[in-house]
Design an enzyme around this catalytic site. Structure first.
Site, PDB file in Angstrom:
ATOM      1  N   CYS B 122       2.839 -14.885   6.373  1.00 53.20           N
ATOM      2  CA  CYS B 122       1.423 -14.864   6.385  1.00 53.20           C
ATOM      3  C   CYS B 122       0.571 -15.240   5.523  1.00 53.20           C
ATOM      4  CB  CYS B 122       0.757 -14.044   6.873  1.00 53.20           C
ATOM      5  SG  CYS B 122       0.963 -12.709   6.453  1.00 53.20           S
ATOM      6  N   CYS B 124      -0.164 -12.322   2.853  1.00 53.73           N
ATOM      7  CA  CYS B 124      -1.180 -10.497   2.623  1.00 53.73           C
ATOM      8  C   CYS B 124      -0.899 -10.685   1.093  1.00 53.73           C
ATOM      9  CB  CYS B 124       0.752  -9.990   2.286  1.00 53.73           C
ATOM     10  SG  CYS B 124       0.910  -9.972   4.087  1.00 53.73           S
TER      11      CYS B 124
END
Lengths: 219, 213
Positions: B122, B124
């Protein structure tokens, strides 16, 4: 799930092309979307793992062309629709259905800084001793769950060495589906590039991933 | 029913709603404006709270925080030791922990080892010390190739590392957040901690650049 979000190791996405002097936002709506994600009300039990899962469920043909904060819009809308907190008509019109009672429990501006400072703690006390020790060889299990998971495809079935042990952490695979935090020991595992990508890869470079205990087996 | 069956059903239920997007305008500015109006009417969002979040990330949280950590580690060997043994505690000493940065690990770059941080799944990123991530960090080209071809990726940032340097790519797949402590450049011996912090760039704390004097 084996989704388009799991990008490690893919070719074909083009050059990185970092933008010089990039602004914090590229349009005002990005800032509004960011603030709504941080300060808006979500369905009961909603959590960061569920958020990531909702985002990875965006169909690939949209995931790849929509921008980052548009992913946030789509994910928030999906969460609202799924929970019944908003209807399709409301999302389309931008107005609440007639007769909707207004809630009064949204985050207030004076709660923002405290939320920023205290939110996002995922370490949990755990009584079971760790199965693996730093320096131990482990294999990332070859698992392909259809729900949320954080073991990337490129390490599945590969052997690495435990580099760090972080103690107990909330397990995303359970938490994303509102099935409880189910904390497990969390490790950082180092994989050689040759193990991951074959004999033509660098003999000394490594990739490391943070992996929960149930993702691993002794090697 | 097994846990995985439940997870599958749950995923299908959430995913079902993405098909609404064929019925919505393509311009995200219009959709986001409508969403804020709706949520404000329903009492699910207070626009002043949205303002406060934006203001927080525009003025209180950003890479200047991480640069202070790095500069302190450069000038204070005791602090550097604490940072390496327990970054969460050491960054907490400077009151720089927070959401998406409560569990920290510091990675020190040396002439022999170069650390690079990515999130392949994603986006992070250690928000409290680095602020919001740049677009390239969240984009497919970086997320896909950082773990596969870090040397090629670094070349695209203008950084070519000798073969003998070991590259370690840290994929942020959990809630641990990584802060790279870049090498202190030569010729900076006379600079103050504050002057040093001014040299430390965001990119050097992700690991895609070195700090220049």
């Amino acid at each position: 799930m084996n989704g388009v979000h799991d990008m490690g190791g893919m070719h074909g996405h083009g050059p990185i092309a970092p933008e010089q002097d990039e602004p914090l936002w590229h349009a005002p709506w990005e800032a509004r979307m960011f603030g709504m994600r941080r300060g808006g009300t979500f369905p009961p039990g909603f959590n960061i793992d569920r958020w990531r899962h909702v985002r990875e469920l965006i169909p690939p043909y949209l995931y790849l062309v929509r921008s980052y904060y548009d992913h946030w819009y789509m994910s928030y809308v999906a969460a609202l629709l799924h929970s019944g907190m908003a209807t399709r008509e409301e999302i389309k019109s931008g107005h609440a259905a007639p007769g909707t009672a207004k809630r009064n429990d949204a985050m207030r501006p004076d709660q923002v800084w405290k939320t920023q400072k205290t939110g996002g703690v995922f370490a949990r006390a755990i009584e079971t001793p760790p199965l693996f020790a730093i320096g131990q060889r482990v294999r990332a299990r070859n698992i392909n769950p259809t729900g949320h998971t954080r073991v990337p495809r490129y390490v599945r079935g590969k052997v690495g060495v435990v580099q760090l042990h972080h103690g107990g952490h909330v397990l995303p695979d359970s938490n994303a589906h509102l099935q409880g935090e189910a904390p497990e020991h969390l490790y950082t595992v180092a994989f050689s590039m040759r193990e991951l990508w074959g004999p033509e890869a660098s003999p000394r470079d490594e990739a490391l991933a943070d992996l929960w205990e149930s993702y691993l087996e002794p090697a | 029913m097994s846990q995985h069956d439940h997870a599958h059903e749950d995923s299908a239920a959430i995913a079902h709603h993405h098909d609404i997007h064929s019925e919505l305008p393509s311009d995200p500015a219009l959709r986001v404006k409508a969403l804020e109006s709706l949520l404000t009417e329903k009492g699910l969002v207070d626009p002043a709270t949205v303002d406060a979040w934006v203001e927080t990330y525009e003025s209180r949280i950003g890479p200047r925080n991480g640069a202070k950590v790095v500069a302190k580690a450069w000038v204070d060997p005791d602090y550097k030791r604490r940072l390496l043994s327990d970054a969460t505690k050491a960054i907490g000493e400077l009151d720089m922990l927070g959401n998406q940065g409560q569990h920290m690990v510091a990675l020190v770059n040396t002439p022999e080892i170069h650390n690079l941080v990515v999130c392949t799944l994603c986006s992070c990123y250690p928000l409290p010390v680095l602020g919001l991530p740049p677009v390239w960090y969240k984009s497919a080209p970086y997320r896909s190739r950082a773990v596969l071809d870090p040397r090629g990726v670094l070349k695209e940032f203008g950084l070519e590392l000798p073969e003998h340097v070991k590259i370690r790519v840290w994929d942020s797949t959990a809630e641990v957040r990584y802060l790279v402590v870049p090498e202190r450049p030569a010729g900076t011996e006379r600079l103050s901690e504050e002057q040093l912090a001014a040299l430390v760039t965001r990119d050097s704390m992700i690991g895609v650049a070195k700090v220049k004097a």
